[in-house]
Design an enzyme around this catalytic site. Structure first.
Site, PDB file in Angstrom:
ATOM      1  N   LYS A  22       0.830  -1.206   0.000  1.00 16.48           N
ATOM      2  CA  LYS A  22       0.000   0.000   0.000  1.00 16.48           C
ATOM      3  C   LYS A  22       0.864   1.255   0.000  1.00 16.48           C
ATOM      4  CE  LYS A  22      -1.752   2.052   3.780  1.00 16.48           C
ATOM      5  NZ  LYS A  22      -1.734   3.528   3.641  1.00 16.48           N
ATOM      6  N   ASN A  23       1.864   1.300   0.885  1.00 10.71           N
ATOM      7  CA  ASN A  23       2.647   2.522   1.039  1.00 10.71           C
ATOM      8  C   ASN A  23       3.504   2.835  -0.179  1.00 10.71           C
ATOM      9  OD1 ASN A  23       1.626   3.108   3.594  1.00 10.71           O
ATOM     10  ND2 ASN A  23       3.172   1.867   4.628  1.00 10.71           N
ATOM     11  N   CYS A  75      -6.071   8.175   8.585  1.00  5.31           N
ATOM     12  CA  CYS A  75      -6.148   7.730   9.972  1.00  5.31           C
ATOM     13  C   CYS A  75      -5.818   8.873  10.927  1.00  5.31           C
ATOM     14  CB  CYS A  75      -5.184   6.570  10.215  1.00  5.31           C
ATOM     15  SG  CYS A  75      -5.673   5.057   9.375  1.00  5.31           S
ATOM     16  N   ARG A 115      -0.036  15.185  11.599  1.00  2.00           N
ATOM     17  CA  ARG A 115       0.737  14.871  10.398  1.00  2.00           C
ATOM     18  C   ARG A 115       1.229  16.190   9.799  1.00  2.00           C
ATOM     19  NH1 ARG A 115       0.006   9.599   8.860  1.00  2.00           N
ATOM     20  NH2 ARG A 115      -1.836   8.530   9.621  1.00  2.00           N
ATOM     21  N   ASP A 145       3.879   0.662  12.025  1.00  3.77           N
ATOM     22  CA  ASP A 145       2.641   0.133  11.446  1.00  3.77           C
ATOM     23  C   ASP A 145       2.355  -1.304  11.857  1.00  3.77           C
ATOM     24  OD1 ASP A 145       1.950   2.460  10.250  1.00  3.77           O
ATOM     25  OD2 ASP A 145       2.418   1.860   8.198  1.00  3.77           O
ATOM     26  N   ARG A 164      -8.937   0.289   3.964  1.00  2.00           N
ATOM     27  CA  ARG A 164      -8.011   1.206   3.313  1.00  2.00           C
ATOM     28  C   ARG A 164      -6.715   0.492   2.952  1.00  2.00           C
ATOM     29  NH1 ARG A 164      -5.855   4.930   6.755  1.00  2.00           N
ATOM     30  NH2 ARG A 164      -4.634   5.445   4.904  1.00  2.00           N
TER      31      ARG A 164
END
Length: 430
Positions: free
Chosen positions: A22-23, A117, A122, A308, A400
């Protein structure tokens, strides 16, 4: 409204195939904006974040075609705007990669601040500091939109990151690929998806050296050609299944992984007593008939233990002997999920960045709520272990980042299903 229903107590046994990272995907897809020809991206995870970023590119004018479940064809040439400010952009954290890609292509960008999230601030101040060093004038408009402009192309610059930041490193790489001259990013992050982004850009003709180290050098080029590129496997999805099989005392072959990317996760599993056997593109996790013991975990930037995977391992550590100490060194507010685990009978206390996990908890099913993507994965692991029935709401966070998680877990013997809840009923249970 939807929720997951889990009847726990069954060990996970069998094989699972890990999806694309995903990242990496949420940066590589915006990176196609910089390309001067069409691209094909393979091993794309079929998750909501990827679908959203693909739709955002379409809204910018790109032609995006899904060839199959895991392959996207993207033609960025029709893009004729540098503005991405609609609600879909605000819906995901990784939308800030649009800033670097649009600045790199147009020398200007107007992008809504990201959401995603909610487990800590951030700030994008380091992103903006880097863009400004490259000649862009950056302003925050209305507290919710970043506007960046420069005269002509951005210029190469020497940039030192105050803190190691994956997002900043990748965003500045995107902006620098077509910059005039050389950009040097010092104190850069070293995660596998940063290397994957660099490999993708270099395959198109970029000149990036040092990705995977703390100094990345990028010499700007004028043209990027189209390629076919396959995204790396998702180390966090793999780590989630590895924690789940340890928690349920099962045995699992985790396929389509890069074992080297899992070193810090593997080390902790072996430390608590799980057997881990590595192959070329798979790892075999065996926790059957094993009495697992405590360990201490400190999250760190790569190659340290990934933040994570912290919630998933905390859920797993509630099932082992002894008291484990977990220190979160990356995010300020990543322990929100612990109050949900407490509802399930976990014995965990939090003091600032430190969580003290008393093992051998007798977890029981309860109605709980996912507070973010990885927190949701932790609640699934707890539900797989717990006696009785666990109901997890706010599962949109989980979807997600995890492709077909219900199907994959059911294939391993889990009793888990998705249930659709009428909105009025959901309001009552909330």
């Amino acid at each position: 409204m939807e929720r997951y229903i889990i009847n726990g107590g069954k060990p996970l046994v069998g094989e699972v195939t890990i999806s694309g990272a995903k990242n990496a995907a949420v940066a590589i897809i915006p990176a196609t904006i910089l390309c001067d020809e069409p691209c094909r991206i393979e091993n794309v995870p079929n998750i909501s974040d990827v679908n959203l970023i693909a739709r955002i590119l379409q809204n910018l004018g790109a032609k995006v075609q899904r060839v199959n479940k895991h392959t996207l064809d993207i033609d960025p040439r029709p893009i004729n705007t540098c503005s991405a400010t609609d609600d879909s952009v605000r819906g995901m954290r990784a939308s800030y990669y649009l800033l670097g890609a649009l600045i790199g292509r147009w020398g200007k960008a107007k992008v809504a601040l990201p959401g995603g999230c909610n487990f800590g601030l951030r700030p994008i101040d380091q992103h903006l500091k880097g863009f400004e060093a490259m000649g862009a004038d950056c302003q925050l408009v209305g507290g919710a939109i970043v506007e960046a402009k420069c005269e002509g192309k951005v210029q190469g610059a020497q940039i030192y990151l105050d803190t190691v930041s994956v997002g900043t490193t990748m965003n500045l790489m995107l902006a620098a690929v077509k910059a005039q001259g050389q950009t040097i990013i010092e104190n850069a992050a070293k995660e596998p998806h940063i290397v994957d982004l660099a490999n993708f850009l270099n395959s198109m003709g970029a000149n990036i050296r040092g990705a995977g180290t703390d100094v990345i050098k990028i010499r700007g080029v004028d043209y990027l050609h189209g390629i076919t590129y396959s995204i790396i496997p998702d180390q966090i999805e793999a780590g989630t299944y590895m924690a789940a099989v340890a928690a349920t005392r099962g045995k699992l072959l985790v396929k389509n992984v890069t074992p080297k990317h899992l070193d810090s996760i593997t080390a902790k599993l072996e430390e608590i007593g799980v057997s881990v056997e590595e192959f070329d593109e798979a790892v075999l996790i065996d926790a059957t008939n094993r009495s697992l013991k405590r360990c201490n975990i400190k999250t760190m930037p790569h190659p340290g233990f990934p933040t994570d995977c912290q919630p998933q391992f905390v859920a797993m550590l509630t099932t082992v002997n002894g008291t484990s100490i977990v220190t979160e060194n990356v995010w300020d507010n990543r322990y929100q999920y612990i109050r949900e685990l407490l509802l399930m009978g976990a014995n965990i206390s939090v003091e600032g960045r430190v969580a003290i996990v008393d093992g051998d908890s007798q977890l029981h099913g309860a109605p709980v709520k996912a507070t973010d993507l990885r927190a949701g994965a932790a609640l699934i692991i707890a539900g797989l272990v717990a006696s009785g029935t666990t109901e997890i709401s706010s599962i949109h966070y989980i979807e997600r980042g995890y492709e077909e998680i219900i199907e994959k877990l059911c294939a391993l013997g889990a009793d888990i299903k998705k249930q659709y809840v009428p909105e009025e009923d959901a309001a009552v249970t909330a």
